[in-house]
Write a protein that holds these residues in place. Structure first.
Motif, short mmCIF file in Angstrom:
data_model
loop_
_atom_site.label_atom_id
_atom_site.label_comp_id
_atom_site.label_asym_id
_atom_site.label_seq_id
_atom_site.Cartn_x
_atom_site.Cartn_y
_atom_site.Cartn_z
N CYS A 252 0.86 -1.17 0.00
CA CYS A 252 0.00 0.00 0.00
C CYS A 252 0.90 1.24 0.00
N GLY A 254 2.81 4.24 0.99
CA GLY A 254 3.29 4.61 2.32
C GLY A 254 3.89 3.44 3.07
N ASP A 255 3.59 2.20 2.65
CA ASP A 255 4.20 1.04 3.29
C ASP A 255 5.60 0.83 2.74
N SER A 296 9.96 2.54 0.11
CA SER A 296 8.56 2.95 0.22
C SER A 296 8.17 3.75 -1.02
N THR A 298 5.83 5.35 -3.96
CA THR A 298 4.46 5.85 -3.97
C THR A 298 3.71 5.42 -5.23
N ALA A 329 -3.14 4.84 -0.77
CA ALA A 329 -3.46 4.93 0.66
C ALA A 329 -4.26 6.20 0.91
N ASN A 332 -2.40 11.39 3.86
CA ASN A 332 -1.71 11.36 5.16
C ASN A 332 -1.22 12.73 5.61
N CYS A 404 -5.30 -0.68 3.21
CA CYS A 404 -4.03 0.07 3.13
C CYS A 404 -4.05 1.14 4.22
N SER A 405 -3.02 1.07 5.06
CA SER A 405 -2.94 2.00 6.19
C SER A 405 -1.75 2.93 6.00
N VAL A 406 -1.94 4.13 6.50
CA VAL A 406 -0.85 5.10 6.47
C VAL A 406 -0.93 5.95 7.73
N GLU A 407 0.22 6.27 8.25
CA GLU A 407 0.27 7.13 9.43
C GLU A 407 0.29 8.58 8.95
#
Length: 704
Positions: A252, A254-255, A296, A298, A329, A332, A404-407
């Protein structure tokens, strides 16, 4: 002297009754005669005996001599053509005629003289025949020496990877010298020669494939040549294996993607690169197994890996490539608030512009620990409530429907302003009435203000004092009665707290400073009594000499008068320090003054006398003082003897008529009624009279 042609040969000479020497230089054998002439009468006569001078011929000096040329270090032959038998030929340096080698005998043919000069040199040849006649050949020999190229130039070795160009550098080359690289030891030329420049030159070996030894052949325009001593070597190292396999990945946005290289080789560095532009990313060392690289991207991205031999530095790009597919994602870069609270309050964290379909999870930033439940986005602002006990960093994890996760890049820093430390130690203070009390707060914190307050109603006392990190800060108060205080600690962030410890200031009364102290007047040598009137119970009174506060005697008050005994030798002022049972001390206002009056002088001498019974003895005192009366007294009973006598400033006398031997003393008394016994005594010795005789007469007796 005349020759055979009757020509004079040399000048005339006068006879000297001895031998005469005539000189001439004939070119062939010649006969000489001498004509003798008498200087007086002019008569002449030829001497019968004649002299014959035999002239031998010189060696032929017109022989041809060669002028050889060669390179420095070579041996060259100087050739003398058509040498003559019975003539020897000696090679010499010209023009110093220094002999160079042994003479060679003529042979009728050519003679060779070998020479190895260090530079261009001129020689001559001396011919000597068997008659000992010598002649230097007209022709000299100039041996021309051409410089040989330097053979001690430094040539660098090189180490390259397979297929690279090796560079062999020759330093300090000479102009007008050509340098040819050759294979060692076959001396096969490699490429074309390079002209020397006076500086370094470089031979390039393109596409080197194997380790090879070379030499460099140097030659100049005079055909002088040399092989350089330094022989270079080109070491060719093999390229890393480029057939290894790479893994692909899906992530994803950002991963981190994991890009794996299988079957890595120990001793090699593997450099991950973006395939487009070969941009370096990260590197790792081969371990004989699988290596994992992280990136990482994009967007979908292709990577390649460059293998580097750690020992040789040789590189080779691995043929296989890695493709990483990137899923989108959540946004963010949302704004996240940074609330500020005091300890114990609740903070509200706001997240702006959230997206529908995205879940937002608040987390502790240290370990990404979840805080509460995830909150769904609403295309607007959402809020999360937290109550941290200390300033804390939070992050927010946004997760899309495709997992898909992003901080979020923005974190939330919740500032928890600490309440000042309420456990600081605070001093209690005991003071005496009229004194200033010091209240201390120990280990005050920097950035915290401390306000002293009356504990009864929290009224501020004076101004706040900022903590400075010193061991303590001090408040000063002057009060007339015991009082309790508290202290409010105020942080720079406006968070405040009252310290748990309070300050108790106890005020003790002072002794009465207005008590009266009697003065005293004494004669020198006497003891004075200083009386303190109306002393207080429970108070100690210390008598002191006023000058220097020298302590003398302490007495406890009993509610009545106290007597202090002193023996000053001169008039003295005394003070009294009163100290209560609570250690409150003060000096009494009134002081005791002891006036010491002078005593009369008592060290005058008294005369001893010896008399007969019935006589009067005159006791003499050696001197006396004006204004002082002197009383003679019986030394045993101290009863006065006669009337006192006033001093005159001179000697005085006392008349006595004791019946027995008697000792007397003298009491001196001045106008201040101060008296003193003279140190000397007078002893009057009384001698008895003779016994009167008894006269008896039996008849009339006449005394006349």
């Amino acid at each position: 002297m005349y020759n055979e042609d009757d020509q004079p040969a040399g000048p005339e000479q006068d006879g000297a009754n001895g031998p005469l020497l005539f000189n001439d230089s004939p070119v062939s054998t010649t006969t000489y005669y001498i004509m003798a002439t008498n200087d007086i009468n002019g008569c002449s006569n030829e001497i019968t005996e004649q002299a014959i001078v035999l002239v031998n011929s010189l060696p032929n000096n017109t022989l041809a001599v060669s002028n050889p040329s060669g390179c420095a270090g070579e041996t060259l032959n100087i050739v003398v053509s058509n040498s003559v038998p019975s003539v020897s030929y000696q090679l010499r340096l010209h023009p110093s005629n220094i002999i160079v080698s042994d003479a060679f005998a003529g042979t009728g043919g050519n003679l060779n003289f070998p020479v190895t000069p260090g530079g261009t040199t001129t020689y001559n040849i001396l011919a000597t025949n068997d008659k000992g006649c010598t002649s230097e050949l007209i022709n000299t020999s100039t041996v021309t020496i051409f410089d040989t190229p330097y053979n001690n130039l430094i040539v660098d070795d090189d180490e390259v990877c397979y297929g690279e160009t090796a560079h062999l550098v020759v330093y300090n080359t000479q102009t007008e010298v050509r340098y040819q690289l050759r294979l060692e030891p076959s001396n096969t030329n490699v490429g074309s020669y390079i002209d020397g420049t006076g500086e370094e030159i470089t031979f390039d070996i393109i596409n080197a494939t194997a380790t090879t030894n070379y030499n460099v052949y140097a030659y100049n325009n005079n055909a002088c040549d040399v092989v350089l001593i330094d022989k270079p070597t080109v070491i060719v190292n093999p390229l890393p294996d480029n057939t290894l396999t790479l893994g692909n990945d899906q992530i994803c946005a950002g991963d981190e993607a994991e890009i794996q290289l299988f079957n890595s080789v120990s001793g090699f560095t593997y450099q991950l690169r973006l395939d487009e532009g070969n941009v370096d990313l990260s590197s790792d060392q081969g371990n004989g197994g699988t290596l994992t690289f992280y990136d990482s991207p994009t967007i979908n991205t292709t990577y390649n890996i460059l293998a580097i031999n750690n020992t040789t530095g040789c590189i080779n790009e691995i043929i296989d490539k890695s493709v990483v597919q990137v899923y989108p994602a959540a946004n963010n870069n949302l704004a996240v608030s940074n609330p500020i609270i005091c300890l114990g309050e609740e903070a509200i964290i706001y997240i702006d512009n959230t997206q529908s379909g995205v879940m937002y999870q608040l987390r502790l930033d240290d370990f990404d620990t979840h805080v509460g439940a995830a909150v769904p986005g609403n295309n607007g602002t959402i809020s999360v409530h937290v109550s941290p006990s200390a300033s804390t960093m939070y992050n927010v994890l946004a997760t899309t429907s495709n997992s898909c996760s992003v901080e979020l890049t923005n974190r939330s820093w919740v500032t928890v302003n600490p309440t000042p430390d309420a456990t600081l130690a605070v001093s209690n203070t005991d003071i005496c009435q009229g004194e200033t009390a010091e209240i201390r707060v120990y280990t005050p914190e920097i950035g915290v203000d401390y306000q002293l307050r009356l504990d009864a109603d929290n009224t501020n006392v004076g101004a706040a004092i900022p903590g400075d990190g010193s061991p303590y800060i001090s408040f000063f108060v002057t009060i007339s009665s015991s009082t309790d205080y508290n202290i409010l600690a105020i942080g720079g962030n406006a968070c405040s707290i009252e310290l748990t410890q309070k300050a108790d200031v106890d005020v003790y009364p002072q002794p009465d400073a207005s008590l009266l102290v009697d003065n005293a007047t004494i004669c020198a040598g006497e003891t004075a009594v200083i009386i303190l009137q109306n002393s207080e119970l429970g108070v100690n009174y210390l008598l002191r000499i006023n000058e220097g506060d020298i302590p003398l005697e302490v007495q406890s008050g009993d509610g009545g008068d106290l007597e202090f005994f002193v023996d000053p030798i001169e008039s003295t002022i005394y003070n009294i320090l009163a100290t209560s049972a609570d250690a409150c001390s003060l000096e009494l206002t009134d002081k005791g003054i002891v006036s010491v009056l002078p005593a009369p002088i008592i060290n005058y001498d008294l005369s001893d006398e010896e008399i007969c019974l019935g006589d009067v003895a005159s006791i003499t005192q050696s001197s006396s003082s004006l204004g002082v009366s002197y009383q003679l007294r019986d030394n045993v009973s101290n009863n006065p003897v006669g009337a006192a006598i006033m001093g005159t400033g001179f000697a005085i006398q006392y008349n006595v008529n004791p019946l027995i031997s008697t000792t007397y003393n003298v009491l001196a008394t001045n106008s201040n009624t101060c008296s003193g016994l003279l140190t000397d005594v007078a002893v009057v010795t009384v001698n008895a009279l003779p016994t009167k005789p008894s006269i008896t007469a039996n008849g009339p007796t006449t005394f006349g």
